[in-house]
Design an enzyme around this catalytic site. Structure first.
Site, PDB file in Angstrom:
ATOM      1  N   THR A  92       0.912  -1.153   0.069  1.00  0.00           N
ATOM      2  CA  THR A  92       0.007  -0.003   0.051  1.00  0.00           C
ATOM      3  C   THR A  92       0.883   1.366   0.029  1.00  0.00           C
ATOM      4  O   THR A  92       2.023   1.198   0.573  1.00  0.00           O
ATOM      5  CB  THR A  92      -0.966   0.033   1.414  1.00  0.00           C
ATOM      6  OG1 THR A  92      -1.541   1.321   1.355  1.00  0.00           O
ATOM      7  CG2 THR A  92      -0.283  -0.155   2.832  1.00  0.00           C
ATOM      8  N   ASP A  93       0.101   2.220  -0.498  1.00  0.00           N
ATOM      9  CA  ASP A  93       0.925   3.514  -0.478  1.00  0.00           C
ATOM     10  C   ASP A  93       0.922   4.055   1.118  1.00  0.00           C
ATOM     11  O   ASP A  93       1.572   5.273   1.318  1.00  0.00           O
ATOM     12  CB  ASP A  93       0.228   4.577  -1.482  1.00  0.00           C
ATOM     13  CG  ASP A  93      -1.218   4.932  -0.848  1.00  0.00           C
ATOM     14  OD1 ASP A  93      -1.844   4.299  -0.233  1.00  0.00           O
ATOM     15  OD2 ASP A  93      -1.716   5.796  -1.942  1.00  0.00           O
ATOM     16  N   GLU A  94       0.206   3.644   1.919  1.00  0.00           N
ATOM     17  CA  GLU A  94       0.263   4.147   3.321  1.00  0.00           C
ATOM     18  C   GLU A  94       1.733   3.725   3.775  1.00  0.00           C
ATOM     19  O   GLU A  94       1.683   4.514   5.172  1.00  0.00           O
ATOM     20  CB  GLU A  94      -1.078   3.443   4.076  1.00  0.00           C
ATOM     21  CG  GLU A  94      -2.196   3.636   3.449  1.00  0.00           C
ATOM     22  CD  GLU A  94      -3.634   3.524   4.413  1.00  0.00           C
ATOM     23  OE1 GLU A  94      -3.418   3.250   5.598  1.00  0.00           O
ATOM     24  OE2 GLU A  94      -4.696   3.630   4.051  1.00  0.00           O
ATOM     25  N   ASN A 149      -5.443   3.841  -2.928  1.00  0.00           N
ATOM     26  CA  ASN A 149      -6.971   3.478  -2.567  1.00  0.00           C
ATOM     27  C   ASN A 149      -7.813   3.014  -3.867  1.00  0.00           C
ATOM     28  O   ASN A 149      -7.971   3.595  -4.814  1.00  0.00           O
ATOM     29  CB  ASN A 149      -7.730   4.547  -2.138  1.00  0.00           C
ATOM     30  CG  ASN A 149      -7.346   4.975  -0.644  1.00  0.00           C
ATOM     31  OD1 ASN A 149      -6.369   5.393  -0.516  1.00  0.00           O
ATOM     32  ND2 ASN A 149      -8.303   5.010   0.245  1.00  0.00           N
ATOM     33  N   PRO A 167     -21.084   9.648   7.304  1.00  0.00           N
ATOM     34  CA  PRO A 167     -20.005  10.163   8.310  1.00  0.00           C
ATOM     35  C   PRO A 167     -18.858  10.445   7.507  1.00  0.00           C
ATOM     36  O   PRO A 167     -18.002   9.466   7.076  1.00  0.00           O
ATOM     37  CB  PRO A 167     -19.970   8.984   9.084  1.00  0.00           C
ATOM     38  CG  PRO A 167     -20.293   7.491   8.442  1.00  0.00           C
ATOM     39  CD  PRO A 167     -21.357   8.162   7.247  1.00  0.00           C
TER      40      PRO A 167
HETATM   41  P1  NAD Z   1      -9.685  -7.276   2.107  1.00  0.00           P
HETATM   42  O1  NAD Z   1      -9.772  -6.979   3.499  1.00  0.00           O
HETATM   43  O2  NAD Z   1     -11.017  -6.958   1.245  1.00  0.00           O
HETATM   44  O3  NAD Z   1      -9.570  -8.899   2.110  1.00  0.00           O
HETATM   45  C1  NAD Z   1      -8.744  -9.462   2.878  1.00  0.00           C
HETATM   46  C2  NAD Z   1      -8.837 -10.914   2.497  1.00  0.00           C
HETATM   47  O4  NAD Z   1      -7.593 -11.679   3.273  1.00  0.00           O
HETATM   48  C3  NAD Z   1     -10.212 -11.604   2.944  1.00  0.00           C
HETATM   49  O5  NAD Z   1     -10.551 -12.427   2.068  1.00  0.00           O
HETATM   50  C4  NAD Z   1      -9.691 -12.453   4.190  1.00  0.00           C
HETATM   51  O6  NAD Z   1     -10.335 -13.460   4.592  1.00  0.00           O
HETATM   52  C5  NAD Z   1      -8.240 -12.987   3.878  1.00  0.00           C
HETATM   53  N1  NAD Z   1      -7.576 -12.939   5.124  1.00  0.00           N
HETATM   54  C6  NAD Z   1      -7.272 -12.511   6.179  1.00  0.00           C
HETATM   55  N2  NAD Z   1      -6.473 -13.083   6.897  1.00  0.00           N
HETATM   56  C7  NAD Z   1      -6.131 -14.414   6.329  1.00  0.00           C
HETATM   57  C8  NAD Z   1      -5.086 -15.198   6.873  1.00  0.00           C
HETATM   58  N3  NAD Z   1      -4.462 -15.237   7.808  1.00  0.00           N
HETATM   59  N4  NAD Z   1      -5.040 -16.052   5.730  1.00  0.00           N
HETATM   60  C9  NAD Z   1      -5.593 -16.314   4.699  1.00  0.00           C
HETATM   61  N5  NAD Z   1      -6.341 -15.209   4.304  1.00  0.00           N
HETATM   62  C10 NAD Z   1      -6.624 -14.387   4.931  1.00  0.00           C
HETATM   63  O7  NAD Z   1      -8.686  -6.460   1.715  1.00  0.00           O
HETATM   64  P2  NAD Z   1      -8.337  -5.946   0.151  1.00  0.00           P
HETATM   65  O8  NAD Z   1      -8.933  -4.527   0.244  1.00  0.00           O
HETATM   66  O9  NAD Z   1      -8.774  -6.905  -0.757  1.00  0.00           O
HETATM   67  O10 NAD Z   1      -6.929  -5.648   0.120  1.00  0.00           O
HETATM   68  C11 NAD Z   1      -5.872  -7.007  -0.410  1.00  0.00           C
HETATM   69  C12 NAD Z   1      -4.632  -6.628  -0.134  1.00  0.00           C
HETATM   70  O11 NAD Z   1      -4.144  -5.227  -0.982  1.00  0.00           O
HETATM   71  C13 NAD Z   1      -4.139  -6.447   1.191  1.00  0.00           C
HETATM   72  O12 NAD Z   1      -2.834  -6.780   1.651  1.00  0.00           O
HETATM   73  C14 NAD Z   1      -4.130  -4.611   1.372  1.00  0.00           C
HETATM   74  O13 NAD Z   1      -3.090  -4.338   2.428  1.00  0.00           O
HETATM   75  C15 NAD Z   1      -3.682  -4.266   0.005  1.00  0.00           C
HETATM   76  N6  NAD Z   1      -4.069  -3.047  -0.508  1.00  0.00           N
HETATM   77  C16 NAD Z   1      -5.525  -2.586  -0.388  1.00  0.00           C
HETATM   78  C17 NAD Z   1      -5.758  -1.340  -1.013  1.00  0.00           C
HETATM   79  C18 NAD Z   1      -7.202  -1.158  -0.870  1.00  0.00           C
HETATM   80  O14 NAD Z   1      -7.557  -0.023  -1.185  1.00  0.00           O
HETATM   81  N7  NAD Z   1      -8.065  -1.965  -0.565  1.00  0.00           N
HETATM   82  C19 NAD Z   1      -5.135  -0.456  -1.272  1.00  0.00           C
HETATM   83  C20 NAD Z   1      -3.577  -0.889  -1.472  1.00  0.00           C
HETATM   84  C21 NAD Z   1      -3.255  -2.046  -0.820  1.00  0.00           C
HETATM   85  O1  DAU Z   2      -4.223   3.959   0.358  1.00  0.00           O
HETATM   86  C1  DAU Z   2      -4.387   2.739   0.432  1.00  0.00           C
HETATM   87  C2  DAU Z   2      -5.179   2.210   1.515  1.00  0.00           C
HETATM   88  O2  DAU Z   2      -6.633   2.488   1.042  1.00  0.00           O
HETATM   89  C3  DAU Z   2      -5.168   0.628   1.790  1.00  0.00           C
HETATM   90  O3  DAU Z   2      -3.897   0.436   2.062  1.00  0.00           O
HETATM   91  C4  DAU Z   2      -6.130   0.095   2.641  1.00  0.00           C
HETATM   92  O4  DAU Z   2      -6.150  -1.127   2.838  1.00  0.00           O
HETATM   93  C5  DAU Z   2      -7.584   0.643   2.423  1.00  0.00           C
HETATM   94  O5  DAU Z   2      -8.549   0.484   3.297  1.00  0.00           O
HETATM   95  C6  DAU Z   2      -7.497   2.274   2.278  1.00  0.00           C
HETATM   96  O6  DAU Z   2      -7.335   2.932   3.431  1.00  0.00           O
HETATM   97  P1  DAU Z   2      -7.962   4.251   3.758  1.00  0.00           P
HETATM   98  O7  DAU Z   2      -7.976   4.272   5.316  1.00  0.00           O
HETATM   99  O8  DAU Z   2      -7.669   5.326   2.977  1.00  0.00           O
HETATM  100  O9  DAU Z   2      -9.702   3.587   3.303  1.00  0.00           O
HETATM  101  P2  DAU Z   2     -10.937   4.191   4.037  1.00  0.00           P
HETATM  102  O10 DAU Z   2     -11.738   3.710   2.757  1.00  0.00           O
HETATM  103  O11 DAU Z   2     -11.028   3.452   5.176  1.00  0.00           O
HETATM  104  O12 DAU Z   2     -11.028   5.535   4.019  1.00  0.00           O
HETATM  105  C7  DAU Z   2     -10.806   6.430   2.807  1.00  0.00           C
HETATM  106  C8  DAU Z   2     -10.814   8.030   3.316  1.00  0.00           C
HETATM  107  O13 DAU Z   2     -12.157   8.277   3.834  1.00  0.00           O
HETATM  108  C9  DAU Z   2      -9.926   8.220   4.566  1.00  0.00           C
HETATM  109  O14 DAU Z   2      -9.324   9.483   4.657  1.00  0.00           O
HETATM  110  C10 DAU Z   2     -10.809   7.995   5.890  1.00  0.00           C
HETATM  111  C11 DAU Z   2     -12.118   8.741   5.276  1.00  0.00           C
HETATM  112  N1  DAU Z   2     -13.308   8.030   5.828  1.00  0.00           N
HETATM  113  C12 DAU Z   2     -13.407   6.426   5.725  1.00  0.00           C
HETATM  114  C13 DAU Z   2     -14.360   6.021   6.582  1.00  0.00           C
HETATM  115  C14 DAU Z   2     -14.903   4.592   6.602  1.00  0.00           C
HETATM  116  C15 DAU Z   2     -14.421   8.799   6.349  1.00  0.00           C
HETATM  117  O15 DAU Z   2     -14.409  10.065   6.286  1.00  0.00           O
HETATM  118  N2  DAU Z   2     -15.549   8.422   6.869  1.00  0.00           N
HETATM  119  C16 DAU Z   2     -15.610   6.638   7.018  1.00  0.00           C
HETATM  120  O16 DAU Z   2     -16.735   6.603   7.350  1.00  0.00           O
END
Ligand code: NAD
Ligand code: DAU
Length: 354
Positions: free
Chosen positions: A132-134, A187, A213
């Site tokens: 992730t970029d985080e 994201n 929210p």
């Molecule tokens: P998600 O939370 O939707 O899915 C995670 C999956 O991992 C689920 O299916 C869960 O059951 C599985 N899991 C959790 N623990 C496990 C374990 N111990 N063994 C096997 N499976 C397990 O997550 P996502 O949003 O699909 O993100 C996937 C990957 O991409 C993560 O590594 C996350 O850090 C990365 N990522 C996500 C985002 C985003 O915006 N969603 C952005 C950047 C990076």
């Molecule tokens: O940047 C990549 C990341 O993006 C991934 O690594 C994470 O797995 C993924 O969850 C996401 O993280 P964020 O914290 O940026 O995503 P989230 O959707 O939780 O929130 C996006 C933005 O919106 C953040 O600034 C927080 C804000 N937010 C989120 C929620 C859930 C709100 O204002 N209200 C909310 O209820």
């Protein structure tokens, strides 16, 4: 035929990735290892039940004997490692599982990959670590976007655990020569995203006539990436990347959270026949996330130049398509809004005053 291990393939991005690969790389046999936490949904792949190119294994990346058995059975050519705890707010409320899954789980997977490579030194194997970029921390409004050399500076327990996992992956390359590629993306949004994350939460709250929210003043900026573009980038990183390298993947669509929520409101009003601007009236500013990163932005130049990546979706079009997906997949939505989901929404939002 290549045998590919996808971890976390029943979550949001993993699901989209498996669908993408079954279409674009039909000669790959995909083995999905997923622990099916609250975020994993096996029904996402129901249509693949009789597909010989897809195998599901219910288990954890922390289970070393299971990993060994899977590597011995399938002799994987590649690993796409998605499995993680992924929600920042949950990491603040309960960080330990983030260390177990994201750090220890990644370590166990690296060990299994390394044992495989040592047994088969001539194998053409690569481990793609999806990060992730985080990990880079927060930018000020005028700072240049993150590059692959931006120092790590994570803010939340989630991003600290992902940063740690990235360091382990790089260490297994430098110390043991495990062929790895790391991708750090922004994201994602699109179909199958669990409705605890900003975009699906807002879509469903509008449908359910709940408040919307927005943390703090809604000025935090994210760089939105359509999940299909991310999936394309991951296949490119696997096929065209160089071992030991990192590639930053972004959507080139920086928006404040308020802009995102207002756009969703307007699209939803239009699609569902709500009176114009009525959804915007539900926006409620609530207590900010502790340690809330102000801005993320990705400089994707290296991925563009080295692996041929280019985002091909614009935010408004892909957001509209995402909303359409949720509107026609309400069965999916209701099936994931289980007791555990309701419990999270209650505990997180009901203690968060405006
Ligand atoms: P998600 O939370 O939707 O899915 C995670 C999956 O991992 C689920 O299916 C869960 O059951 C599985 N899991 C959790 N623990 C496990 C374990 N111990 N063994 C096997 N499976 C397990 O997550 P996502 O949003 O699909 O993100 C996937 C990957 O991409 C993560 O590594 C996350 O850090 C990365 N990522 C996500 C985002 C985003 O915006 N969603 C952005 C950047 C990076
Ligand atoms: O940047 C990549 C990341 O993006 C991934 O690594 C994470 O797995 C993924 O969850 C996401 O993280 P964020 O914290 O940026 O995503 P989230 O959707 O939780 O929130 C996006 C933005 O919106 C953040 O600034 C927080 C804000 N937010 C989120 C929620 C859930 C709100 O204002 N209200 C909310 O209820």
């Amino acid at each position: 035929m290549k045998h590919i291990l996808v971890t976390g393939g029943s979550g949001f991005i993993g699901t989209n990735f498996i669908h993408y690969v079954r279409t674009h790389r039909p000669d790959w046999h995909v083995v999905n290892l997923d622990a099916l936490t609250y975020a994993g949904n096996p029904a996402n792949h129901r249509h693949l039940e009789n597909d010989p190119g897809y195998t599901f294994i219910h288990g954890s990346i922390c289970d070393a004997p299971l990993l060994k058995q899977m590597f011995d059975t399938y002799q994987f050519d590649g690993v796409f490692h998605f499995a993680a705890e992924s929600h920042v707010d949950r990491s603040i409320a309960g960080p330990e599982v983030f260390v177990n899954t994201n750090v220890t789980g990644t370590f166990r997977l690296l060990e299994a990959g390394l044992a495989h490579v040592r047994k088969h030194p001539d194998a053409d194997f690569r481990f793609v670590h999806v990060s992730t970029d985080e990990v880079y921390g927060s930018l000020y409004p005028d700072d240049p976007a993150f590059t692959e050399t931006t120092p790590y500076d994570p803010s939340s327990p989630y991003s600290a655990s992902k940063a740690a996992s990235d360091h382990f992956v790089k260490a297994w390359y430098r110390t043991y020569g495990l062929p790895v590629v790391v991708t750090n993306c922004s994201n994602n949004y699109g179909p199958f995203q669990f409705p605890e994350k900003l975009i699906p939460l807002m879509i469903l709250n509008i449908l359910d006539k709940k408040s919307l929210p927005v943390y703090g003043k809604g000025i935090n900026v994210r760089d939105w990436l359509y999940v299909a573009d991310h999936c394309d980038a991951l296949v490119r990183a696997f096929e065209n990347g160089e071992n030991g390298e990192t590639y930053n993947i972004g959507g080139g669509e920086e928006k404040t959270n308020l802009e995102v929520v207002e756009t969703i409101c307007d699209l939803m009003d239009d699609k569902t026949g709500n009176p114009e601007s009525s959804s915007r009236e539900r926006i409620t500013f609530v207590t900010d996330r502790p340690g809330h990163d102000l801005r993320y932005a990705i400089n994707p130049d290296k991925a563009v130049e080295k692996i041929g990546y280019k985002a091909s979706h614009t935010f408004e079009q892909a957001l509209s398509a995402t909303i359409d997906w949720y509107l026609v997949n309400m069965d999916w939505v209701r099936s994931v809004q289980t007791g555990a989901y309701q419990e999270w929404i209650r505990s997180h939002y009901e203690s968060s005053p405006s």
